[in-house]
Scaffold this motif. Sequence first.
Motif, PDB file in Angstrom:
ATOM      1  N   GLY A   1      38.787 -14.872  12.590  1.00 27.58           N
ATOM      2  CA  GLY A   1      39.936 -15.747  12.359  1.00 27.58           C
ATOM      3  C   GLY A   1      39.645 -17.221  12.475  1.00 27.58           C
ATOM      4  N   ASN A   2      38.416 -17.593  12.884  1.00 25.32           N
ATOM      5  CA  ASN A   2      38.119 -19.015  13.072  1.00 25.32           C
ATOM      6  C   ASN A   2      38.187 -19.794  11.764  1.00 25.32           C
ATOM      7  N   ARG A   3      37.760 -19.182  10.667  1.00 28.32           N
ATOM      8  CA  ARG A   3      37.759 -19.878   9.376  1.00 28.32           C
ATOM      9  C   ARG A   3      39.182 -20.172   8.905  1.00 28.32           C
ATOM     10  N   VAL A   4      40.026 -19.138   8.876  1.00 28.03           N
ATOM     11  CA  VAL A   4      41.384 -19.363   8.373  1.00 28.03           C
ATOM     12  C   VAL A   4      42.177 -20.250   9.317  1.00 28.03           C
ATOM     13  N   ALA A   5      41.911 -20.136  10.625  1.00 28.25           N
ATOM     14  CA  ALA A   5      42.621 -20.975  11.593  1.00 28.25           C
ATOM     15  C   ALA A   5      42.285 -22.448  11.374  1.00 28.25           C
ATOM     16  N   ALA A   6      41.002 -22.739  11.132  1.00 20.32           N
ATOM     17  CA  ALA A   6      40.586 -24.128  10.914  1.00 20.32           C
ATOM     18  C   ALA A   6      41.075 -24.655   9.565  1.00 20.32           C
ATOM     19  N   MET A   7      41.192 -23.786   8.588  1.00 18.28           N
ATOM     20  CA  MET A   7      41.746 -24.215   7.307  1.00 18.28           C
ATOM     21  C   MET A   7      43.201 -24.651   7.479  1.00 18.28           C
ATOM     22  N   ILE A   8      43.920 -23.950   8.343  1.00 16.02           N
ATOM     23  CA  ILE A   8      45.334 -24.246   8.562  1.00 16.02           C
ATOM     24  C   ILE A   8      45.525 -25.504   9.399  1.00 16.02           C
ATOM     25  N   PHE A   9      44.732 -25.630  10.488  1.00 17.05           N
ATOM     26  CA  PHE A   9      44.973 -26.739  11.424  1.00 17.05           C
ATOM     27  C   PHE A   9      43.704 -27.081  12.183  1.00 17.05           C
ATOM     28  N   GLY A  10      43.528 -28.362  12.479  1.00 17.69           N
ATOM     29  CA  GLY A  10      42.411 -28.809  13.302  1.00 17.69           C
ATOM     30  C   GLY A  10      41.614 -29.889  12.607  1.00 17.69           C
ATOM     31  N   PRO A  11      40.628 -29.507  11.769  1.00 11.80           N
ATOM     32  CA  PRO A  11      39.829 -30.517  11.075  1.00 11.80           C
ATOM     33  C   PRO A  11      40.707 -31.472  10.264  1.00 11.80           C
ATOM     34  N   LYS A  12      40.311 -32.746  10.227  1.00  8.74           N
ATOM     35  CA  LYS A  12      41.115 -33.758   9.525  1.00  8.74           C
ATOM     36  C   LYS A  12      41.137 -33.517   8.015  1.00  8.74           C
ATOM     37  N   GLU A  13      40.041 -32.963   7.502  1.00  7.40           N
ATOM     38  CA  GLU A  13      39.917 -32.755   6.063  1.00  7.40           C
ATOM     39  C   GLU A  13      39.262 -31.397   5.817  1.00  7.40           C
ATOM     40  N   VAL A  14      39.678 -30.730   4.760  1.00  3.00           N
ATOM     41  CA  VAL A  14      39.116 -29.422   4.401  1.00  3.00           C
ATOM     42  C   VAL A  14      38.690 -29.450   2.941  1.00  3.00           C
ATOM     43  N   ILE A  15      37.435 -29.067   2.684  1.00  2.00           N
ATOM     44  CA  ILE A  15      36.946 -28.920   1.317  1.00  2.00           C
ATOM     45  C   ILE A  15      36.686 -27.442   1.074  1.00  2.00           C
ATOM     46  N   VAL A  16      37.325 -26.899   0.057  1.00  2.00           N
ATOM     47  CA  VAL A  16      37.196 -25.489  -0.296  1.00  2.00           C
ATOM     48  C   VAL A  16      36.424 -25.390  -1.608  1.00  2.00           C
ATOM     49  N   ILE A  17      35.285 -24.703  -1.586  1.00  2.22           N
ATOM     50  CA  ILE A  17      34.427 -24.594  -2.766  1.00  2.22           C
ATOM     51  C   ILE A  17      34.457 -23.151  -3.265  1.00  2.22           C
ATOM     52  N   ALA A  18      34.749 -22.962  -4.547  1.00  2.37           N
ATOM     53  CA  ALA A  18      34.867 -21.605  -5.083  1.00  2.37           C
ATOM     54  C   ALA A  18      34.394 -21.532  -6.519  1.00  2.37           C
ATOM     55  N   GLY A  19      33.929 -20.345  -6.913  1.00  2.00           N
ATOM     56  CA  GLY A  19      33.520 -20.100  -8.284  1.00  2.00           C
ATOM     57  C   GLY A  19      34.679 -19.624  -9.142  1.00  2.00           C
ATOM     58  N   LEU A  20      34.448 -19.545 -10.440  1.00  2.00           N
ATOM     59  CA  LEU A  20      35.488 -19.128 -11.375  1.00  2.00           C
ATOM     60  C   LEU A  20      35.981 -17.713 -11.093  1.00  2.00           C
ATOM     61  N   ASN A  21      35.100 -16.872 -10.534  1.00  2.00           N
ATOM     62  CA  ASN A  21      35.465 -15.483 -10.271  1.00  2.00           C
ATOM     63  C   ASN A  21      36.528 -15.341  -9.192  1.00  2.00           C
ATOM     64  N   LYS A  22      36.808 -16.410  -8.455  1.00  2.00           N
ATOM     65  CA  LYS A  22      37.836 -16.344  -7.413  1.00  2.00           C
ATOM     66  C   LYS A  22      39.245 -16.639  -7.963  1.00  2.00           C
ATOM     67  N   ILE A  23      39.330 -17.064  -9.227  1.00  2.00           N
ATOM     68  CA  ILE A  23      40.632 -17.407  -9.806  1.00  2.00           C
ATOM     69  C   ILE A  23      41.391 -16.133 -10.172  1.00  2.00           C
ATOM     70  N   CYS A  24      42.596 -15.981  -9.635  1.00  2.00           N
ATOM     71  CA  CYS A  24      43.452 -14.831  -9.917  1.00  2.00           C
ATOM     72  C   CYS A  24      44.777 -15.330 -10.496  1.00  2.00           C
ATOM     73  N   GLN A  25      45.420 -14.492 -11.252  1.00  2.00           N
ATOM     74  CA  GLN A  25      46.661 -14.905 -11.889  1.00  2.00           C
ATOM     75  C   GLN A  25      47.781 -15.100 -10.883  1.00  2.00           C
ATOM     76  N   ASP A  26      47.903 -14.158  -9.933  1.00  2.00           N
ATOM     77  CA  ASP A  26      49.029 -14.207  -9.004  1.00  2.00           C
ATOM     78  C   ASP A  26      48.650 -13.564  -7.676  1.00  2.00           C
ATOM     79  N   GLU A  27      49.617 -13.480  -6.763  1.00  2.00           N
ATOM     80  CA  GLU A  27      49.364 -12.946  -5.429  1.00  2.00           C
ATOM     81  C   GLU A  27      48.901 -11.494  -5.474  1.00  2.00           C
ATOM     82  N   GLU A  28      49.502 -10.691  -6.314  1.00  2.00           N
ATOM     83  CA  GLU A  28      49.124  -9.274  -6.409  1.00  2.00           C
ATOM     84  C   GLU A  28      47.650  -9.132  -6.790  1.00  2.00           C
ATOM     85  N   GLU A  29      47.222  -9.908  -7.774  1.00  2.00           N
ATOM     86  CA  GLU A  29      45.828  -9.852  -8.199  1.00  2.00           C
ATOM     87  C   GLU A  29      44.898 -10.394  -7.120  1.00  2.00           C
ATOM     88  N   ALA A  30      45.322 -11.434  -6.398  1.00  2.00           N
ATOM     89  CA  ALA A  30      44.502 -12.013  -5.329  1.00  2.00           C
ATOM     90  C   ALA A  30      44.266 -11.003  -4.215  1.00  2.00           C
TER      91      ALA A  30
END
Length: 213
Positions: free
Chosen positions: A120-149
């Motif tokens: 849970g450390n990754r998602v917790a830090a994404m939500i709160f703590g660090p002043k800035e968050v950079i999220v790097i992802a490839g095209l394969n992570k793109i989903c149409q909607d929540e169900e697909e994600a």
Amino acid sequence: MEKNLETLLRIKETQLIKAFEANNMTCLFVKDKEELMHYLRGVLNLQKKVAVGGSVTLNQLGVIDFIRESDVDFIDRYEEGISRDEMMNRFREGFFADLLITSTNALTMDGCLYNVDGTGNRVAAMIFGPKEVIVIAGLNKICQDEEEAIAHIRGCSAPANAMRLNKKTPCVKTGQCNDCHSTDRICSSYVKLAYQGQVNRIKVIIIEENLGY
């Protein structure tokens, strides 16, 4: 065919940039590792305290080594030989970082990020703590909607990571999340990051390649 694919990608790029902006996040596309490193070079400086989330994508791109060579104070969770206790201490220290660099398990066309974590450390830090968050992802992570994600996470991200980490979970055999009660389970916390109260704290960088799970 190639021209049509490029046109479709540019349409998605425009839609995603607008969707993330509507959720108070920044989104930009880069073509390759070289373009990504050029961007990061302008960010990794001035002795900033930098943390990272566990990520196959970052390792595939050589981001970890790039951070180590930069003018930053790196909280290195990947340092060889550190104990489990020391790693947990570094996870906690990451909440006080100036910058968190991580990936995401999935992102959707309405500008949301979807992740699952064991510790849970990754998602917790994404939500709160660090002043800035950079999220790097490839095209394969793109989903149409929540169900697909969620389907992507349960049918790809979680089983693939369990296999990579040599976990003794049912998904290693079935290739699909089984909502198990294994002590090795790595999908304990599902988190959706939608509209953000802090404008542009989270920056999403999409590389025009397939990376990670």
